[in-house]
Structure formats: C-alpha cells, structure tokens
Design a protein around this motif. Sequence first.
Motif, PDB file in Angstrom:
ATOM      1  N   ILE A 126     -44.575  19.517  -1.665  1.00  0.00           N
ATOM      2  CA  ILE A 126     -45.911  19.852  -1.429  1.00  0.00           C
ATOM      3  C   ILE A 126     -47.049  18.940  -1.796  1.00  0.00           C
ATOM      4  O   ILE A 126     -47.079  18.625  -2.954  1.00  0.00           O
ATOM      5  CB  ILE A 126     -46.108  20.978  -1.916  1.00  0.00           C
ATOM      6  N   ASP A 127     -47.793  18.209  -0.829  1.00  0.00           N
ATOM      7  CA  ASP A 127     -48.856  17.295  -1.263  1.00  0.00           C
ATOM      8  C   ASP A 127     -50.286  17.930  -1.090  1.00  0.00           C
ATOM      9  O   ASP A 127     -50.839  18.360  -0.077  1.00  0.00           O
ATOM     10  CB  ASP A 127     -48.392  16.191  -0.152  1.00  0.00           C
ATOM     11  N   PHE A 128     -50.855  17.638  -2.264  1.00  0.00           N
ATOM     12  CA  PHE A 128     -52.294  17.716  -2.321  1.00  0.00           C
ATOM     13  C   PHE A 128     -52.873  16.929  -3.321  1.00  0.00           C
ATOM     14  O   PHE A 128     -53.348  17.026  -4.406  1.00  0.00           O
ATOM     15  CB  PHE A 128     -52.838  19.278  -2.977  1.00  0.00           C
ATOM     16  N   THR A 129     -53.085  15.893  -2.445  1.00  0.00           N
ATOM     17  CA  THR A 129     -53.417  14.463  -3.166  1.00  0.00           C
ATOM     18  C   THR A 129     -54.755  13.828  -2.634  1.00  0.00           C
ATOM     19  O   THR A 129     -55.778  14.728  -2.672  1.00  0.00           O
ATOM     20  CB  THR A 129     -52.515  13.401  -3.156  1.00  0.00           C
ATOM     21  N   THR A 130     -54.809  12.865  -2.074  1.00  0.00           N
ATOM     22  CA  THR A 130     -56.139  12.122  -1.535  1.00  0.00           C
ATOM     23  C   THR A 130     -55.633  11.660  -0.179  1.00  0.00           C
ATOM     24  O   THR A 130     -54.262  11.658   0.096  1.00  0.00           O
ATOM     25  CB  THR A 130     -56.566  10.983  -2.334  1.00  0.00           C
ATOM     26  N   VAL A 176     -44.010  18.930  -6.105  1.00  0.00           N
ATOM     27  CA  VAL A 176     -45.561  19.238  -6.103  1.00  0.00           C
ATOM     28  C   VAL A 176     -46.161  17.684  -6.253  1.00  0.00           C
ATOM     29  O   VAL A 176     -46.052  16.930  -7.492  1.00  0.00           O
ATOM     30  CB  VAL A 176     -46.286  20.120  -6.946  1.00  0.00           C
ATOM     31  N   LEU A 177     -46.856  17.012  -5.307  1.00  0.00           N
ATOM     32  CA  LEU A 177     -47.498  15.692  -5.560  1.00  0.00           C
ATOM     33  C   LEU A 177     -48.970  15.944  -5.700  1.00  0.00           C
ATOM     34  O   LEU A 177     -49.716  16.611  -4.793  1.00  0.00           O
ATOM     35  CB  LEU A 177     -47.263  14.877  -4.105  1.00  0.00           C
ATOM     36  N   GLY A 178     -49.391  15.555  -6.973  1.00  0.00           N
ATOM     37  CA  GLY A 178     -50.799  15.572  -7.219  1.00  0.00           C
ATOM     38  C   GLY A 178     -50.917  16.556  -8.449  1.00  0.00           C
ATOM     39  O   GLY A 178     -50.395  17.676  -8.408  1.00  0.00           O
ATOM     40  N   ARG A 179     -51.646  16.151  -9.602  1.00  0.00           N
ATOM     41  CA  ARG A 179     -51.712  16.822 -10.745  1.00  0.00           C
ATOM     42  C   ARG A 179     -53.368  17.366 -10.827  1.00  0.00           C
ATOM     43  O   ARG A 179     -53.841  17.612 -12.011  1.00  0.00           O
ATOM     44  CB  ARG A 179     -51.485  15.958 -11.955  1.00  0.00           C
ATOM     45  N   GLY A 180     -54.092  17.206  -9.663  1.00  0.00           N
ATOM     46  CA  GLY A 180     -55.466  17.699  -9.660  1.00  0.00           C
ATOM     47  C   GLY A 180     -55.374  19.180  -9.917  1.00  0.00           C
ATOM     48  O   GLY A 180     -54.414  19.689 -10.234  1.00  0.00           O
ATOM     49  N   LYS A 181     -56.441  19.749  -9.849  1.00  0.00           N
ATOM     50  CA  LYS A 181     -56.767  21.106 -10.214  1.00  0.00           C
ATOM     51  C   LYS A 181     -55.752  22.032  -9.115  1.00  0.00           C
ATOM     52  O   LYS A 181     -55.291  23.063  -9.365  1.00  0.00           O
ATOM     53  CB  LYS A 181     -58.154  21.863 -10.145  1.00  0.00           C
ATOM     54  N   GLU A 194     -50.343  10.782  -9.500  1.00  0.00           N
ATOM     55  CA  GLU A 194     -50.590   9.453  -8.923  1.00  0.00           C
ATOM     56  C   GLU A 194     -50.353   8.265  -9.732  1.00  0.00           C
ATOM     57  O   GLU A 194     -49.566   7.356  -9.238  1.00  0.00           O
ATOM     58  CB  GLU A 194     -52.259   9.235  -8.454  1.00  0.00           C
ATOM     59  N   GLU A 195     -50.383   8.329 -10.988  1.00  0.00           N
ATOM     60  CA  GLU A 195     -50.035   7.106 -11.740  1.00  0.00           C
ATOM     61  C   GLU A 195     -48.391   7.255 -11.890  1.00  0.00           C
ATOM     62  O   GLU A 195     -47.901   5.977 -12.071  1.00  0.00           O
ATOM     63  CB  GLU A 195     -50.613   7.474 -13.158  1.00  0.00           C
ATOM     64  N   GLU A 196     -47.742   8.162 -11.560  1.00  0.00           N
ATOM     65  CA  GLU A 196     -46.452   8.259 -11.586  1.00  0.00           C
ATOM     66  C   GLU A 196     -45.917   7.713 -10.189  1.00  0.00           C
ATOM     67  O   GLU A 196     -44.481   7.658  -9.999  1.00  0.00           O
ATOM     68  CB  GLU A 196     -45.960   9.265 -12.132  1.00  0.00           C
ATOM     69  N   ASN A 197     -46.662   7.925  -9.168  1.00  0.00           N
ATOM     70  CA  ASN A 197     -46.335   7.852  -7.988  1.00  0.00           C
ATOM     71  C   ASN A 197     -47.234   6.773  -6.881  1.00  0.00           C
ATOM     72  O   ASN A 197     -47.410   7.007  -5.830  1.00  0.00           O
ATOM     73  CB  ASN A 197     -46.002   8.942  -7.169  1.00  0.00           C
ATOM     74  N   ARG A 198     -47.437   5.737  -7.535  1.00  0.00           N
ATOM     75  CA  ARG A 198     -48.410   4.836  -6.694  1.00  0.00           C
ATOM     76  C   ARG A 198     -47.639   4.274  -5.753  1.00  0.00           C
ATOM     77  O   ARG A 198     -46.519   3.727  -5.614  1.00  0.00           O
ATOM     78  CB  ARG A 198     -48.956   3.686  -7.567  1.00  0.00           C
TER      79      ARG A 198
END
Length: 226
Positions: free
Chosen positions: A52-56, A5-10, A31-35
């Motif tokens: 699974i990507d839920f980032t920006t 899972v990409l993204g540590r948001g809600k 994001e800080e681990e995968n800039r």
Amino acid sequence: MLFLVLGRGKTGRVIADVAREHGHGVQVLGEEENRNAMALTPPFLTGFDAVIDFTTPEAAVSNMRACLANGARMVVGTTGWYDHLDDMRSLAARKDAGFLYGANFSIGVQAFYRLARELAVAVPSYRFRILETHHAGKKDAPSGTALSIRQAVQTANPALNVEIDSQRVGDVAGIHILEARSENELIELKHEAFSRRAFAEGAVRAAEWIAGKIGAWNFSEIASQL
C-alpha cells in the motif's frame, strides 16, 4: 494477510493501525529506509500479500516500478503521478501484477462522483465550479479527487467547463465542494473528511480485495464490491 505500507506520514500510520485492527500483519517503510525504492527487492516483496503506497508523487513512481516489475499486488493512494499511468498499467500487465489505484479511497467520495454525474445531466445550463481544501503539506494541486470530480462532470456532460479552486491550509484532511450556479440559485454537493481514517479503511479493504488478483483497476471500478 501481511501488508507492506510505504510511507510513514499521517495517512500511512493510520493505514497501518487499521490493517492491524482488521487482523493483518503490517510492516511500514519510510522514505529514509526506501530511497529510490532500494528496499523493494524481489526476495523482500515475496513475503507480502499486498503493498500500500501513500507517499509522494516522485517516490510512488519508483515504488510502482519496483513492485509491479516483480509481480506484486499494489494499492496506490498517492496522487500527482498520473502522467505515468499508462506505463504503470502496461508494466502490471506484462509482469502479471495486481495494480489498484485511485484519487480517493473514501467510500463517501465514490458516492460523490455518482452524484456529480447526475447533477451534470440534471442542470446542464448551470455554471460548475469545484472548491477543494487540503492540509498544507499536500504537494499536488488541484487534488486528484478534484480532478476526478471534474472528469465525472465532464464525462456526463462534455459541454461543461469546470474550474477548480485549490487551498492548502493547516491540517485539513480534505474538503471538496461542487457548485452548480445559475442566475437565480446555487446547488452544492459537499464532501468533508473528518480524519484520514476514511481513506485508510478504503485502502485496507482494497488491499484485502487485490490479494491474489492479476490486473489493473481504478478504485472506482471495484469500490461497490468492498
């Protein structure tokens, strides 16, 4: 299965929880681990059945390029990047990757699209408008879901002009209203997500579905199979 899972948001956190409830192993990258997708190397990606990507929008483009170039299976729920869609579909085809994307992974929203098309045919002379509300942290406006609703309406009736009004307030998971108005009456279709779990359930089912597959699909094309 093992999901990344990409993204540590809600939404990313809820997806990880739902995947574990489904019995899957999960690793989460913020994001800080995968800039600039620096963590998404070929040896690292090999161990996962799906990403699974839920980032920006900005991060998602880099993530897609890295994952699809390495033939990974990927589910993308991030929106706001669709000007790169043709490039990503082409990359997935060249690299025998699996690519599943969508503006909204809620099963209820998929039903909303179908109803929107029917309404556009049923009352073609009415004035159509979409009102959408999301949390203050959502960066793209209009939402990808609102744009998809408009596309559904205009595909069914190309003569219709559909305005979209967007609001970003508080922690709203997502509200979409389609209005069809005449001089004498108003018809409304409304979908409201009470929590991000509606999206998370669909995203996890999508990851289960795409594991081992090659090709590119919009979530709307396969939602009825889940």
